[in-house]
Scaffold this motif. Structure first.
Motif, mmCIF file in Angstrom:
data_model
loop_
_atom_site.group_PDB
_atom_site.id
_atom_site.type_symbol
_atom_site.label_atom_id
_atom_site.label_comp_id
_atom_site.label_asym_id
_atom_site.label_seq_id
_atom_site.Cartn_x
_atom_site.Cartn_y
_atom_site.Cartn_z
ATOM 1 N N GLU A 276 -97.717 -30.391 33.378
ATOM 2 C CA GLU A 276 -96.853 -29.211 33.247
ATOM 3 C C GLU A 276 -97.314 -28.107 34.196
ATOM 4 O O GLU A 276 -96.500 -27.421 34.810
ATOM 5 C CB GLU A 276 -96.863 -28.690 31.803
ATOM 6 N N VAL A 280 -95.089 -26.503 37.397
ATOM 7 C CA VAL A 280 -94.794 -25.085 37.647
ATOM 8 C C VAL A 280 -94.944 -24.782 39.131
ATOM 9 O O VAL A 280 -94.098 -24.134 39.747
ATOM 10 C CB VAL A 280 -95.735 -24.183 36.809
ATOM 11 N N GLN A 284 -91.790 -24.112 42.617
ATOM 12 C CA GLN A 284 -91.671 -22.872 43.397
ATOM 13 C C GLN A 284 -91.112 -23.120 44.791
ATOM 14 O O GLN A 284 -91.496 -24.080 45.436
ATOM 15 C CB GLN A 284 -93.055 -22.207 43.506
ATOM 16 N N LEU B 150 -100.291 -20.155 40.407
ATOM 17 C CA LEU B 150 -99.581 -21.434 40.282
ATOM 18 C C LEU B 150 -100.551 -22.568 39.981
ATOM 19 O O LEU B 150 -100.233 -23.487 39.228
ATOM 20 C CB LEU B 150 -98.800 -21.735 41.572
ATOM 21 N N GLY B 153 -100.870 -22.932 36.481
ATOM 22 C CA GLY B 153 -99.619 -23.121 35.744
ATOM 23 C C GLY B 153 -98.925 -21.839 35.334
ATOM 24 O O GLY B 153 -98.118 -21.838 34.409
ATOM 25 N N ARG B 155 -96.383 -18.760 36.428
ATOM 26 C CA ARG B 155 -95.423 -18.320 37.443
ATOM 27 C C ARG B 155 -95.755 -16.886 37.818
ATOM 28 O O ARG B 155 -95.822 -16.027 36.949
ATOM 29 C CB ARG B 155 -93.999 -18.379 36.899
ATOM 30 N N ASP B 158 -93.687 -14.227 36.302
ATOM 31 C CA ASP B 158 -93.841 -13.969 34.862
ATOM 32 C C ASP B 158 -95.139 -13.232 34.552
ATOM 33 O O ASP B 158 -95.363 -12.807 33.419
ATOM 34 C CB ASP B 158 -93.894 -15.291 34.073
#
Lengths: 284, 307
Positions: A276, A280, A284, B150, B153, B155, B158
């Motif tokens: 996971e 992410v 991007q 990143l 994990g 963003r 965020d």
């Protein structure tokens, strides 16, 4: 079995600018006399809010907006403040994670424990108090001499046991233990939990153990209720819930628990988490 | 970037703790302290490669955080040496010290305490980049920060521009991991990095820590009281009790065949997620080596108070 505590359709809301947060959203739960119930969930699931609701200690602006909390058939939500004050400790006692920090640092253990008894109308002679305190401390595995100490002279585990001694001092029907050992080391955790287990058995109190550690639940509880987002997802006998968890979330809670086996799902769960994480970055 | 710390000839360990002892107390005009040996003759070596995860397991008072502070150069040993790339860290030149500060990073238990609640989280990310001159322009800083987030994990959209209280505990801790990544460290000391977060967040943080080793080749010292996660993620386990290494070895050796009673006590104390595996009786009364130092003081305190 007789039910000693019955929570029916409990609703606890916290108003926010974006409307009420339903911390407890229609929860019903029955606790039988002498039973050990585990209430498990993560931060924000509403498990501690239930405990505070039963004690009627929800802090404003939080509010119990619906439901009933029956203790031996009497709805605690209809009691006067004074009647509720007398009910706390005498009928329902609570031990929290930070209980040990609730001890007054400048007062010896003796006075703190006697204050609790006096506030609930227990009038004894000086030697009577001494004897009672000695019994209570012995019951939780401490020396009676602890009454002469200040809280800072005790370790965390000892302080937590003093709080358990206080909690059982009036032989309540229900003890709510909200993460009582989360701040303690693993060896001390076992001592404290085994102490709690023994004294609840001796006085015949029912216990609600609130926590997030499935291991602790397996070792302590006879029945486990799983909470998430203000709801109870599952409420089963302990062997049942471990052998055959009905809700996927229950399964998730168990799989995220590390163990001493190489072939459990734990590392797989970690790898999935790693995927996971990678996803992410890839997105991007 | 040139390396002002003495070059690392083949065979020189990255880190070496040699007979490190730390003693507290015993001094001061108003002190009636006993002397406490927080760490007693500790030896440990980390090779430059391959990257490894070493778990240091023990309870409060076991000396595990003292050991971390020694390694980070936050406390000076009472005796013994802490060597980084073969050189005593307390004899570093200014430049060497600066490199050491960058290459040896720490992650702590409470990811909230690290943040200044008045600053956006960006602050903890931009500060080290500026301080160690890791980037040559603002654009490069932004790009590095995005990459680091990143990698764990998160963003960037965020995370950046928000205040610490607007992030979850797991996000805050992963932001700290991203922060260490920005400095391209050789070693990270993680002191109880997951003991304050929920089980589901714990796996994501552990996954990020494992990635430091596998993807970035960073060695990890994982300090914990939780022998179960230590067993799952580490290559080597050191069990500390009252400042003394009572046992060490591979996770399987330590956990499956513990030799020392303290290790056995730690293992049997962990509540197994199986209602049929009994916890058993508490052996704590028969073994007095629990890390709870104050318990030991108890009878002395009573005696002092006239009992």
């Amino acid at each position: 079995m007789n039910s000693v505590l019955e929570i029916i359709d409990l609703e606890v809301h916290f108003p926010t600018r974006r409307g009420p947060v339903r911390a407890v959203d229609g929860v019903s739960l029955t606790l039988h006399a002498g039973e050990r119930l585990g209430l498990i969930g993560e931060s924000g699931s509403g498990k501690s809010t239930i405990a505070l609701a039963v004690m009627r200690m929800i802090k404003p602006p939080g509010k119990i907006v619906g439901g009933q909390i029956l203790l031996d058939g009497v709805d605690l939500l209809t009691l006067s403040d004074e009647a509720m004050r007398r009910t706390r400790l005498a009928e329902v006692a609570m031990v929290t994670q930070g209980a040990m920090n609730s001890l007054n640092p400048v007062i010896k253990i003796r006075s703190q424990m006697i204050d609790g008894l006096k506030a609930h109308g227990v009038e004894l002679s000086k030697s009577g108090y001494e004897e009672k305190l000695g019994e209570l401390l012995t019951a939780v595995g401490l020396e009676p001499g602890v009454v002469d100490l200040y809280p800072h002279e005790l370790s965390g585990g000892m302080k937590q046991r003093v709080c358990i001694a206080t909690a059982i001092s009036l032989k309540p029907k229900v003890i709510i233990a909200d993460e009582p050992t989360s701040a303690l080391d693993v060896v001390v955790q076992r001592q404290v939990m085994q102490t709690l287990r023994r004294v609840q058995d001796e006085i015949g109190a029912a216990v609600i153990l609130i926590g997030h550690d499935m291991g602790l639940m397996a070792q302590f509880a006879q029945r486990v209720a799983v909470m998430r987002r203000g709801h109870i997802l599952e409420d089963s006998e302990v062997h049942q819930i471990f052998a055959n968890p009905k809700d996927p979330y229950t399964r998730e809670l168990m799989e995220s628990l590390p163990s001493f086996d190489r072939d459990t799902r734990f590392m797989q769960v970690i790898e999935e988490a790693a995927e996971e994480v990678a996803a992410v970055a890839a997105a991007q | 970037m040139s390396d002002p710390v003495a070059t690392n000839p083949a065979g020189t360990p990255l880190v070496e703790l040699r007979n490190v002892t730390k003693v507290f107390g015993g001094g001061g005009a108003f002190s009636n302290d006993r002397v406490v040996t927080a760490l007693d003759n500790f030896n440990y070596t980390i090779q430059p490669e391959p990257a490894t995860i070493t778990a240091v397991v023990g309870e409060s008072g076991s000396g595990k955080s003292t050991m971390a502070n020694m390694l980070l150069g936050l406390e000076k040993p009472s005796s013994g040496e802490v060597l980084y790339k073969g050189k005593d860290i307390w004899k570093f030149s200014r430049d060497e010290r600066r490199t050491f500060r960058r290459e040896v990073q720490a992650i702590f238990q409470d990811p909230y305490g690290v943040y200044n609640s008045f600053y956006k989280v960006d602050h903890v990310l931009t500060t080290p980049v500026a301080k160690f001159k890791m980037a040559s322009s603002n654009e490069e800083t932004d790009r590095m920060i995005s990459e680091a987030l990143l990698a764990v994990g998160l963003r960037p959209e965020d995370t950046l521009g928000r205040y610490p209280h607007q992030l979850s505990g797991g996000q805050r801790q992963r932001t700290m991991i991203a922060r260490t990544l920005l400095l391209r460290p050789r070693i990270i000391i993680a002191d109880e990095p997951v003991s304050m977060v929920d089980a589901s967040l714990r796996v994501t943080i552990l996954a990020s820590l494992l990635k430091l080793k596998s993807q970035f080749g960073i060695s990890l010292i994982y300090i914990t009281h939780d022998l179960a996660t230590a067993y799952q993620i580490s290559d080597h386990i050191i069990v500390l009790n009252r400042g003394v290494v009572v046992e060490q070895g591979t996770p399987d050796a330590v956990v499956k065949n513990p030799q020392h009673p303290y290790t056995q006590l730690l293992i049997s104390s962990i509540p197994q997620a199986d209602p049929d595996k009994a916890w058993g009786e508490s052996p704590a009364d028969s073994f007095d080596g629990t890390g709870d130092l104050r318990t030991v003081d108890f009878s002395a305190t009573l005696a002092q108070n006239g009992h």
